[in-house]
Scaffold this motif. Sequence first.
Motif, PDB file in Angstrom:
ATOM      1  N   ALA A   4       0.863  -1.188   0.000  1.00  0.00           N
ATOM      2  CA  ALA A   4       0.000   0.000   0.000  1.00  0.00           C
ATOM      3  C   ALA A   4       0.898   1.236   0.000  1.00  0.00           C
ATOM      4  CB  ALA A   4      -0.878   0.004   1.247  1.00  0.00           C
ATOM      5  N   PRO A   5       0.505   2.306  -0.699  1.00  0.00           N
ATOM      6  CA  PRO A   5       1.354   3.500  -0.743  1.00  0.00           C
ATOM      7  C   PRO A   5       1.511   4.133   0.642  1.00  0.00           C
ATOM      8  CG  PRO A   5      -0.391   3.629  -2.394  1.00  0.00           C
ATOM      9  CD  PRO A   5      -0.700   2.442  -1.522  1.00  0.00           C
ATOM     10  N   MET A   6       2.672   4.705   0.888  1.00  0.00           N
ATOM     11  CA  MET A   6       2.884   5.535   2.083  1.00  0.00           C
ATOM     12  C   MET A   6       2.734   6.997   1.664  1.00  0.00           C
ATOM     13  SD  MET A   6       6.070   3.647   4.009  1.00  0.00           S
ATOM     14  CE  MET A   6       6.155   4.729   5.440  1.00  0.00           C
ATOM     15  N   ARG A   7       2.151   7.771   2.569  1.00  0.00           N
ATOM     16  CA  ARG A   7       1.920   9.189   2.280  1.00  0.00           C
ATOM     17  C   ARG A   7       3.032  10.023   2.895  1.00  0.00           C
ATOM     18  NH1 ARG A   7      -3.181  10.574   0.416  1.00  0.00           N
ATOM     19  NH2 ARG A   7      -4.450   8.711   0.071  1.00  0.00           N
ATOM     20  N   VAL A   8       3.705  10.777   2.041  1.00  0.00           N
ATOM     21  CA  VAL A   8       4.824  11.608   2.486  1.00  0.00           C
ATOM     22  C   VAL A   8       4.466  13.072   2.263  1.00  0.00           C
ATOM     23  CG1 VAL A   8       7.271  12.148   2.193  1.00  0.00           C
ATOM     24  CG2 VAL A   8       6.463   9.797   1.850  1.00  0.00           C
ATOM     25  N   ALA A   9       4.339  13.813   3.353  1.00  0.00           N
ATOM     26  CA  ALA A   9       4.069  15.247   3.253  1.00  0.00           C
ATOM     27  C   ALA A   9       5.402  15.995   3.259  1.00  0.00           C
ATOM     28  CB  ALA A   9       3.201  15.703   4.430  1.00  0.00           C
ATOM     29  N   VAL A  10       5.539  16.938   2.339  1.00  0.00           N
ATOM     30  CA  VAL A  10       6.766  17.748   2.275  1.00  0.00           C
ATOM     31  C   VAL A  10       6.349  19.217   2.258  1.00  0.00           C
ATOM     32  CG1 VAL A  10       8.845  18.309   0.954  1.00  0.00           C
ATOM     33  CG2 VAL A  10       7.988  15.945   0.988  1.00  0.00           C
ATOM     34  N   THR A  11       6.828  19.984   3.218  1.00  0.00           N
ATOM     35  CA  THR A  11       6.533  21.422   3.226  1.00  0.00           C
ATOM     36  C   THR A  11       7.686  22.175   2.569  1.00  0.00           C
ATOM     37  OG1 THR A  11       7.583  22.098   5.300  1.00  0.00           O
ATOM     38  CG2 THR A  11       5.427  21.021   5.479  1.00  0.00           C
ATOM     39  N   GLY A  12       7.384  23.361   2.062  1.00  0.00           N
ATOM     40  CA  GLY A  12       8.411  24.093   1.308  1.00  0.00           C
ATOM     41  C   GLY A  12       8.726  23.387   0.010  1.00  0.00           C
ATOM     42  N   ALA A  13       7.699  22.763  -0.555  1.00  0.00           N
ATOM     43  CA  ALA A  13       7.894  21.881  -1.714  1.00  0.00           C
ATOM     44  C   ALA A  13       8.413  22.619  -2.941  1.00  0.00           C
ATOM     45  CB  ALA A  13       6.583  21.168  -2.040  1.00  0.00           C
ATOM     46  N   ALA A  14       8.157  23.936  -3.014  1.00  0.00           N
ATOM     47  CA  ALA A  14       8.617  24.693  -4.188  1.00  0.00           C
ATOM     48  C   ALA A  14      10.036  25.221  -4.006  1.00  0.00           C
ATOM     49  CB  ALA A  14       7.667  25.869  -4.441  1.00  0.00           C
ATOM     50  N   GLY A  15      10.625  24.985  -2.860  1.00  0.00           N
ATOM     51  CA  GLY A  15      11.954  25.544  -2.583  1.00  0.00           C
ATOM     52  C   GLY A  15      13.072  24.692  -3.137  1.00  0.00           C
ATOM     53  N   GLN A  16      14.289  25.144  -2.871  1.00  0.00           N
ATOM     54  CA  GLN A  16      15.422  24.436  -3.493  1.00  0.00           C
ATOM     55  C   GLN A  16      15.694  23.083  -2.850  1.00  0.00           C
ATOM     56  OE1 GLN A  16      19.276  25.945  -3.320  1.00  0.00           O
ATOM     57  NE2 GLN A  16      19.031  26.913  -1.326  1.00  0.00           N
ATOM     58  N   ILE A  17      15.484  22.926  -1.567  1.00  0.00           N
ATOM     59  CA  ILE A  17      15.652  21.580  -0.987  1.00  0.00           C
ATOM     60  C   ILE A  17      14.573  20.658  -1.553  1.00  0.00           C
ATOM     61  CG2 ILE A  17      15.585  20.189   1.137  1.00  0.00           C
ATOM     62  CD1 ILE A  17      16.856  22.518   2.616  1.00  0.00           C
TER      63      ILE A  17
END
Length: 330
Positions: A4-17
């Motif tokens: 089953a897929p795992m859900r990964v939340a990423v903040t600052g997704a538009a940034g360079q990291i």
Amino acid sequence: MSKAPMRVAVTGAAGQIGYSLLFRIASGEMLGKDQPVILQLLDLPQAQKAVQGVMMELDDCAFPLLAGMVATDDPNVAFKDADVCLLVGARPRGPGMERADLLQANGAIFTVQGKAIAENAKEDVRVLVVGNPCNTNAYIARAAAIKVGRTNPNNYHGMLRLDHNRALTQLAQKSGRAVSSLKQLVVWGNHSPSMYADYRFVTSNGDSVKDIINDAAWNNDVFLPTVGKRGAAIIDARGLSSAASAANAAIDHVRDWVLGSDEWVTMGIPAPADNGYGIPEGLVFGLPCECKNGSFTLIKGLEIDEYSKGKIAITLKELEDERAAVAGML
Ligand code: NAD
Ligand code: LMR
């Protein structure tokens, strides 16, 4: 049958990291080459167009493991049912901004996000804070999450892995040993120039790396300043802060946490009550850990000599001061 897929939340997704991180997560480098993922991308309203662009590129990679994507400016949507949250987005230090102002500005962000994680994510969610000041931001998010309950308060981490990796390479270069041969490094404390990279226990194929290096002055005069000021050196050279190496460290931290590691790793963890190193309970502090079966444990009982005591006290004092600066908002 596929997982089953795992859900990964990423903040600052538009940034360079974010740009260095998302493609590697989608390719399976963080959670395993057999683990489908759904990316839940949070950024500010004005960055949503840029997030759409990153998602177009993710689509164009046709990653077999990428099972879905969500873009949003709402933390409650981004953290919904998340298994892993990478908190990268943060307020950068602006002109004339003091450290205390930065702590306040970020305190506001991480209070909201900690609460939203606790209300929306999976109960066993793993949270890694990358956005600076990452130890104290993790401390704030954890404090906000504890008020809600539900999630595991031990699972709110700050990222010390970049310092750990930086120190490994300096040690490999100085000792002439392969980086892959080095074991038992610890980086104590804050992700800041005050961190204490401690190579007293490091071995390479059974040999003491301290004995191989055999240069006490190098530790104080070269090694610790090089590792501690590496972020500033990269900003100076690139005109931008480290992004690919920071993303790489985040992947290393979460991969080891979820999939395990044969080596000691440094993690910024909420100090357990009986840690034995004199770190106040709950302070998010770089500590030596082992990772097995999806969880981490503190390596206890390492001998702390007088020199190390002094170094740990300095980075501890800095974190206690940061904690005091944000106490009013918790
Ligand atoms: P960046 O400026 O390129 O990107 C940051 C992104 O975060 C932007 O897209 C911005 O819109 C977004 N953002 C800001 N506030 C937000 C919020 N409240 N919610 C969601 N998104 C938000 O910066 P970067 O180079 O990607 O670095 C991000 C952070 O990581 C910085 O704080 C930086 O200092 C830190 N950093 C930490 C380490 C470490 O080892 N812990 C290493 C390098 C950088
Ligand atoms: C780093 O260590 O590279 C960063 O934390 C530097 C920074 O201030 O963004």
